[in-house]
Every structure is written in structure tokens, then in C-alpha cells.
Design an enzyme around this catalytic site. Sequence first.
Site, PDB file in Angstrom:
ATOM      1  N   LYS A 149       0.837  -1.185  -0.022  1.00 25.39           N
ATOM      2  CA  LYS A 149       0.014   0.023   0.056  1.00 25.39           C
ATOM      3  C   LYS A 149       0.825   1.213  -0.103  1.00 25.39           C
ATOM      4  O   LYS A 149       0.666   2.239  -0.648  1.00 25.39           O
ATOM      5  CB  LYS A 149      -0.839  -0.015   1.159  1.00 25.39           C
TER       6      LYS A 149
ATOM      7  N   ARG B 154      -3.696   2.873   8.599  1.00 17.57           N
ATOM      8  CA  ARG B 154      -3.929   1.703   7.855  1.00 17.57           C
ATOM      9  C   ARG B 154      -2.928   0.898   7.599  1.00 17.57           C
ATOM     10  O   ARG B 154      -1.699   1.244   7.554  1.00 17.57           O
ATOM     11  CB  ARG B 154      -4.683   1.946   6.517  1.00 17.57           C
TER      12      ARG B 154
ATOM     13  N   GLY C  43      -8.504  -7.296   4.371  1.00 19.21           N
ATOM     14  CA  GLY C  43      -9.346  -7.486   5.806  1.00 19.21           C
ATOM     15  C   GLY C  43      -8.772  -7.951   7.008  1.00 19.21           C
ATOM     16  O   GLY C  43      -9.647  -8.293   8.021  1.00 19.21           O
TER      17      GLY C  43
ATOM     18  N   MET D  93      -6.157  -7.184   8.490  1.00 21.68           N
ATOM     19  CA  MET D  93      -5.434  -6.247   9.605  1.00 21.68           C
ATOM     20  C   MET D  93      -6.304  -5.012   9.748  1.00 21.68           C
ATOM     21  O   MET D  93      -7.431  -4.856   9.001  1.00 21.68           O
ATOM     22  CB  MET D  93      -4.008  -6.255   9.284  1.00 21.68           C
TER      23      MET D  93
ATOM     24  N   ARG E 204      -3.444  -1.707  -6.123  1.00 15.88           N
ATOM     25  CA  ARG E 204      -2.507  -3.069  -5.811  1.00 15.88           C
ATOM     26  C   ARG E 204      -3.064  -3.965  -7.063  1.00 15.88           C
ATOM     27  O   ARG E 204      -4.076  -3.891  -7.512  1.00 15.88           O
ATOM     28  CB  ARG E 204      -2.977  -3.635  -4.462  1.00 15.88           C
TER      29      ARG E 204
ATOM     30  N   HIS F 146     -16.249  -8.405   1.529  1.00 13.36           N
ATOM     31  CA  HIS F 146     -15.126  -9.236   2.524  1.00 13.36           C
ATOM     32  C   HIS F 146     -15.448 -10.596   1.623  1.00 13.36           C
ATOM     33  O   HIS F 146     -14.455 -11.231   1.409  1.00 13.36           O
ATOM     34  CB  HIS F 146     -15.122  -9.123   3.867  1.00 13.36           C
TER      35      HIS F 146
ATOM     36  N   ARG G 295       0.493 -47.887  -8.994  1.00 13.13           N
ATOM     37  CA  ARG G 295       0.656 -48.577  -7.552  1.00 13.13           C
ATOM     38  C   ARG G 295      -0.063 -49.816  -7.787  1.00 13.13           C
ATOM     39  O   ARG G 295      -1.513 -49.909  -7.600  1.00 13.13           O
ATOM     40  CB  ARG G 295       0.106 -47.827  -6.535  1.00 13.13           C
TER      41      ARG G 295
ATOM     42  N   ARG H 259       5.343 -49.823 -10.493  1.00 13.15           N
ATOM     43  CA  ARG H 259       5.866 -50.113  -9.187  1.00 13.15           C
ATOM     44  C   ARG H 259       5.191 -51.700  -8.794  1.00 13.15           C
ATOM     45  O   ARG H 259       4.118 -51.861  -8.368  1.00 13.15           O
ATOM     46  CB  ARG H 259       5.523 -49.219  -7.990  1.00 13.15           C
TER      47      ARG H 259
ATOM     48  N   GLU I 117      13.722 -44.216  -1.709  1.00 10.89           N
ATOM     49  CA  GLU I 117      12.933 -43.708  -0.631  1.00 10.89           C
ATOM     50  C   GLU I 117      13.525 -43.885   0.604  1.00 10.89           C
ATOM     51  O   GLU I 117      12.594 -43.757   1.736  1.00 10.89           O
ATOM     52  CB  GLU I 117      11.353 -44.418  -0.945  1.00 10.89           C
TER      53      GLU I 117
ATOM     54  N   SER J 102      13.555 -43.352  -9.290  1.00 12.98           N
ATOM     55  CA  SER J 102      12.294 -42.388  -9.108  1.00 12.98           C
ATOM     56  C   SER J 102      12.355 -42.207  -7.625  1.00 12.98           C
ATOM     57  O   SER J 102      12.076 -43.244  -6.651  1.00 12.98           O
ATOM     58  CB  SER J 102      10.936 -43.018  -9.472  1.00 12.98           C
TER      59      SER J 102
ATOM     60  N   GLY K 272      10.454 -41.410  -4.179  1.00 14.34           N
ATOM     61  CA  GLY K 272       9.291 -41.685  -3.747  1.00 14.34           C
ATOM     62  C   GLY K 272       9.465 -40.655  -2.390  1.00 14.34           C
ATOM     63  O   GLY K 272       9.836 -41.110  -1.433  1.00 14.34           O
ATOM     64  N   THR K 273       9.113 -39.388  -2.706  1.00 13.46           N
ATOM     65  CA  THR K 273       9.435 -38.482  -1.334  1.00 13.46           C
ATOM     66  C   THR K 273       8.462 -38.664  -0.402  1.00 13.46           C
ATOM     67  O   THR K 273       8.609 -37.935   0.552  1.00 13.46           O
ATOM     68  CB  THR K 273       9.375 -37.064  -2.051  1.00 13.46           C
TER      69      THR K 273
ATOM     70  N   CYS L 224       7.692 -39.170  -7.816  1.00 16.03           N
ATOM     71  CA  CYS L 224       6.498 -39.640  -7.919  1.00 16.03           C
ATOM     72  C   CYS L 224       5.693 -39.689  -6.406  1.00 16.03           C
ATOM     73  O   CYS L 224       4.488 -40.127  -6.446  1.00 16.03           O
ATOM     74  CB  CYS L 224       6.564 -41.139  -8.472  1.00 16.03           C
TER      75      CYS L 224
ATOM     76  N   TYR M 111      11.689 -35.593 -14.784  1.00 16.27           N
ATOM     77  CA  TYR M 111      10.304 -35.559 -14.868  1.00 16.27           C
ATOM     78  C   TYR M 111       9.693 -35.499 -13.511  1.00 16.27           C
ATOM     79  O   TYR M 111      10.297 -36.022 -12.424  1.00 16.27           O
ATOM     80  CB  TYR M 111       9.416 -36.750 -15.687  1.00 16.27           C
TER      81      TYR M 111
END
Length: 889
Positions: free
Chosen positions: A26, A96, A105, A107, A349, A465, A571, A627, A755, A774, A776-777, A841, A861
Site C-alpha cells: 500500500k 491503515r 481485511g 489487519m 494494488r 469481504h 501402484r 511399481r 525412498e 524415481s 518416492g518423496t 513420484c 520428470y
Amino acid sequence: MSKWVYSFGAGHNEGKAEMRNLLGGKGANLAEMASIGLPVPPGFTITTEVCTYYYDHAKQYPPELKDQVGTALKQVEEAVGARFGDDRTPLLVSVRSGARVSMPGMMDTVLNLGLNDKTVEGLTAASGDPRFAWDSYRRFIQMYGSVVLGIDHHRFEEIIEHVKLDRGVVEDTQLTAEDWRRVVDGYKEMVAEVKGEPFPQDPAAQLWGAIGAVFGSWMNPRANTYRRLHDIPADWGTAVNVQAMVFGNMGEDCATGVCFTRDPSTGENIFYGEYLINAQGEDVVAGIRTPQPMSEARAKPGERSMEKAMPDAYQELVKVRATLEKHYTDMQDIEFTVQQNKLYMLQTRNGKRTAAASLKIAVDMAREGLIDQAEAIKRVNPAALDQLLHPTLDPKAPRKLLSKGLPASPGAACGAVVFSADEAEARAQKGENVILVRIETSPEDIHGMHAAKGILTTRGGMTSHAAVVARGMGRPCVAGAGGVTVDYGAQALQAGGQVVNAGETITLDGATGEIFIGSVPMVEPQLSGDFATLMEWADGVRRLKVRTNAETPLDADTARKFGAEGIGLCRTEHMFFDPQRIGAVRQMIMSETENGRREALSRLLPFQRQDFIELFRIMAGLPVTIRLLDPPLHEFLPHGEAEIAEVAASLGADVAAMQRRAQDLSEANPMLGHRGCRLGISYPEIYEMQARAIFEAAVEIAKETGKAPVPEIMIPLVATRRELEITKAQVDKVAKEVFGESGSPIEYLVGTMIELPRAALVADRIAEVGDFFSFGTNDLTQTTFGLSRDDAGKFLPLYVEKGILPKDPFVSIDPDGVGALVKIAREKGRAVKPDLKLGICGEHGGDPFSIAFCEEAGLDYVSCSPYRVPVARLAAAQAALSGGVDRTA
């Protein structure tokens, strides 16, 4: 000496748009508008660094701040020819907030600051309008009392309602100067009673009280919730803007309004907004009075447009619209006031917008030459595309109309009616779909708005709002449904003689503003036009390929329509739960001999083969990563005595024997137990059956289409080179058998999921055997942090709130820990095989932040759920343009 205060307006423009981190959005934009010649009332900005100092020093201000504020205030006094606290020509100011990103809205704001029992008389004399002066004073006491003194808003409203009842009037505009004087007296008595001391009369004390309240509001619950939902760091802080007041409530030649340079719902290039004559800004957004349209073209019968009511001010505003869009090269959200037919700009803004509008505005502005294609790609939030990828109401479906309001935020939703934000959140956490119904929403409702599938209000306009927040969240919203009556006490809403009780279902169409009784069927979205254009531009710049996680033909087909370039995770265990197969699976598990297991698996083989035939056919030559069985076997057995007895009877098995088998297979920590490749080594016949199904399906599709698929067979939970050696040898043996039987050899790959931390650390040895990795996170995050994803939700939000973790690591990848392991595995793996294919993946494959990390880490990928494929395509393009993770955002 540190500079804590920056002036703007009246020739003292010390800030500019690029200083938003210091001055907040602002403050930076007020200075920028003033510098390009737009009519901005003068003022000054107290920087975000003061907010940081304030919280770092037990809510104390820097010692130089008071003098710097005094100097800046004197410049404002000189510019407007009035003095702060003067009895005859009083300067009034607004106070403000202004964070570096818009938090509408969330704050606090105080208007008309500087009024007291003496200056109100000076304002009366200066304006010649006692009604305006006393109305302004009551507004100030009400806002200051609520924001700074913490008095409930309803205490003030009750006093106004009593005065209106005594006078026999309905609207605030019907009250006279004497009525407002009575309201002020009532307010002051109530404040003294509640607080135990009189309402503050010293303007300087008022100013510092308001400044403290704005800084304090940075840490209020609704602001904390908003920051958490929008990934805004708490240490950014907010600025405070102090600005000379201009008045939209001084008479019929005065007005206030909010407008957008383009339609924030659709993105159309039309001037869009609302205004109110003889009002102040909070009247427009609070929904207390129904606003009027800006342009005559959008006016309905009985409405009075600004274009017609104030033609000169409107035409000047139209010019400002063009100036701001050209200057900022983005759609602007503008707040303005007209005082005695003179236009003043109070804020600009980048406007909040729906996903559909974001898409259209980006594409249109690129075509108009305002921005280039790369900038258009960066303008659209990938996560917001979710809004475009989900169903809308089926136009052919029967429906029963209850009422109609304003189409405040597009999309369709149905759910059970709830009347409070807390109930909306509680029921949504139980998996229920709810519609939050309120007379009007306030910032305190934000948690319920986020939890609800849709929002309905009976008051407020297109810039209320509810409308602004719903559009930003992607929630369908119908606002200003004046034909609906809400009774919180009775927990019911009524319209046209029909009553809907809490818990009963309604459907909202945010695109038309219609409200229907019951549930209305929905249809899948049609993606074309601007969506297709932006996706084409994104595909032209991204490096990362985007695959999907799919094991059913429906998911695979959906993902292909969304542009998936193959399957990154199939899977196979999900296929085993089919009612036609689960019996054979359980028979295999119950068998105590290899021959018995092989016999049961032979019954599964045709099903598995057909599964892969359908997937290969849909993917039409694209890579398909399959897999092999991963979860522990006990997951497929029944639970509870009654279910065990039923299954035993259907299999002709002994109940006691099944109970013993289930007990034998049970594990204290199955996530780290007998699963993944450990199963394939213990029971090689399982992986052999799956490999045979894959190769037989690939051979059949090759004969059917003339183009052989390239299956990528993935061995899960490998921790050592030897595990992959053993399981790969099993797969290779089956491949040789199938190709010998069919006379049709095909190309295939065998790789593994990384993994486990150990797998990442010895990735060079594993790469000697595997053809691809691959990541596996999901499990890599669990094993790196020592967290259970199923249980961590009980405390992870607290960790994020306290800043222990910047984000939930199961939502966005942890770049420093999990990410470091990914990079180690990449470096070690490619040191052995420079062309080693690398992908991800886990659930992170559809998260924009995580995709940016994958770009930075050099993966090939990402793979994600079907509906996240467009999100990933756009996020991958943005990552390519920016070079990876932006750690300053």
C-alpha cells in the site's frame, strides 16, 4: 540514523513501487501513484522494519521513530492547510496497515483519527455540515473502540439501532446531526463503562494507539490464519500508512468506491466496481449498504451508476484506470473517494482474481502487447488452476431454485448448511462438505470460509469481504442474496416461504448467483481457449516432463486429457483390492507353500495383464512406470472377527488358521517392515507374476498397435545394491521367458524407488544395476525426518506456526534435508550412468514449490495425480523461467 518513516504526496515522494518490502504494497503504491501525477492525499509510511523491531523489542518502538513521525506529520499539515489536533481547522488522518502482499481485511484500519469533543466542532465549522461532522466522529469512536480498545463491534451497533428505533427510521442515512450526537454520547458512555476510563481525547495519544493496534494486528488470529493459508512468512511484518483524510460522506457530491480495471471474476476487459454516494470506505466492503455499479452499462433498473450520477469524476477515474494498467501492466484493484466532486486515489494494488480471470487477463495482456508470453506464464498461480479443473453444475440436471444473489466467485458447490465458521471447520475436518451461510462475513470467519466448499451471504456486494476472500481462495460464493433471511437462533434460512435448516443440503452456483435446494449433479470442465493457449506457451518453455500417478483406465485417460506425458507411478497394490481379485490375493497370503501361492497368483495373472493392456493402450507409446507390490501382506487380510469368519468361509479356510496367519504377519511398525523388495525376495513368485503380466501385456499391445510400449518396472524400498540385483534378475528371467514364448522381444527398463536415506547415500552402487531412479518423496520424507505421515498431522501445524519448519514437509519438499538426499543420489547415480533417468513420484510431484526444486536439482520428470497435471505443467514452465526454487519468496 535509521530512516523509519517515508513521506508521499504533495511533492514529498520518498518511496516507489519497488520498495514494497520496506514500505508494504500500500505504501509503495501510494508513493508510486503520487509520483506519476495521480491525486493522492498526502501522508507517510512507517516501514515494515519498525514492525520487526516492535516484535523483537517487547513491543517497543525505535527511539528515533517519534521525531520522524512528528516531522512527517508537519509536512502533511502544511500540504493540506490544517493542523493535527487544532480546534478550528483540524487535520484528520486514516491509519491503515499495508503488508508487502495484499491481505484484504486481515489487519486493522482506523479512519477519521484526530476527532474529539473540540475538533468535531472545528470540523462542523470548516465543512458547514454538522451531520457530516458528527457522523465522522461516531465512525471514529466505533472503529477506534473496536480496533484499539478491543470492544465488541455489536456494542456499538446496538446503540445505533436504539436511536433508529426511537426515530422510527431504518437506514443510517436517515439520521440527523442531532441523532449522531446522541449516538456519540452513547458510545462514550459505553466505552467509559467497559474500559473504566473515558474515550481518549488527545489526538497524539489516539495516533500512537492506532499505530500500535495496526502492528498488533499483524499477529492476530485471522492474520496468522491467512498467512498460513497463503505461505506468507510472519517475519515480513506490516507497514503502517498515515494519510490525510478525504471524505466520501460529506454530502451528495461525495462518494467512495472500490473498482477493478478488469472483471476479477471473468477477466473481461471491462471497468468493474461499485461505489456509494455519501459514504466512507468501510460501507462498501462491509456490506452494510448495497453498493451501486460504476458504469451505466452494468446498471440494472432502479440502480444509479457513477457514470450517470458523477460524470466528471467517473471520466477522470476512467483515465486513471488506463494510466494504472499501462504503468503496472497488471489488473489493478483501486480504492477511491470523491469529495465535493474531486477524485482522490487511496490505494492501488494488483487485484485478487479467480483462476479463470487470472488466465484470461494473462493471455489477453500478452496479446495486447502489455506483457510478453514468458510474463503471462509467470502471472498465473499454478495451484489456482485447480479451480478450473473441477466440475460445474450440469445444465441439463433438474434443480429447485431457492433464491438468487450476486455471482461473487465462480464455481459450483453443494453441502450441508452451517451458520458458523467454527462449525464449518469442525465438520469439514470430519470429511463433510459444508456451505457456510452468514448474513455477512468478517475477517474472523476466514478459517470457516477456507474449510467450506462454498459461501453464501445475504448482505454485501461484489467487492464485499466474502466476495474478495472467496475469489482469492477459489471458493464459490453467492453474496448479497437479499431474498434470503438467516436466523442464527433458529439455525435456519428462509426464502420465498421455503425453510432450510442447518444440516440440510443446498447447492450454490457462483457463476450465476443461484441457490438451489438439495444437491444438483455436476459436469466435468471443458478445457480450451485461454487455458489451451497458456498451456501451449508453458509447454514451449518447460524442461521437466510431466507424468501422472495412475493405475485405473479412468485416471490414466483423465491425465492424458490434461496433457500427461506418461505414467510415473502405477501402484499395483491398488489393483489387488478389486472384489474379483481380493479372494485370490488372500488365498495366496494364506498359502504356506510356494506351490499354493503360485496357484493363487495364476488366478491373478489375467487380471493384472488386462490392467496393463488398458494402461499401455491409453498411454499409446508413452512411458509407463509400474511399481511392483509394495505394502506388507497383512494389509490385504480382513480385520475383526466377523470379517475374518466371513472371508474364511468364502475361501473354504479355517478361521483359526486365518487368525494365526494374520497374527504371524502383523508388525509393530509396518512402514519399516516386511514390504517392498523385501517381499519380492521372500516371495519371488509375486514379482514374477507381476513381471509376466507386464511383459505379456506389452507384447499384446505391440502386436495390436504396431508400436511397442517401453515398460519401466520399478522395485520399491531398495536399500542395497544386492536387493536390486536379486529382484532385477527375477524380472529379467521372466522377460526372457515371455519374449521366447511370443517371439517378440521388447525394450524395457528396471529401476528403483529411492525412498530410504541409505539408498540415496549409496546411489552410485545402486545405479550400477538400475536403469532409472524415481524418488518416492512421501516415504523419503518419513524416513529422513523420522515422522509418520499418518500421525504427524497432530503437531506439524504447530511446527509451521512456530517457525520450526517453514512448511509441512509432506506438502512441499524439504530442500535442505530431503532435497539434499535427492541431490546426493543424483550426483552419485549420474557419476556412474550420466544418462540415468531421474523422476519424482510422491505427492510433491504436483506441488509448485517442489517442482521448482526438481528443476533446480536437474530431474527429468515429475509425476502427480491426474488433476494436478496442468498445475505441474505450468509450475514446470515457471521453474524453467526462474531457474528453480525462489528461497526469498
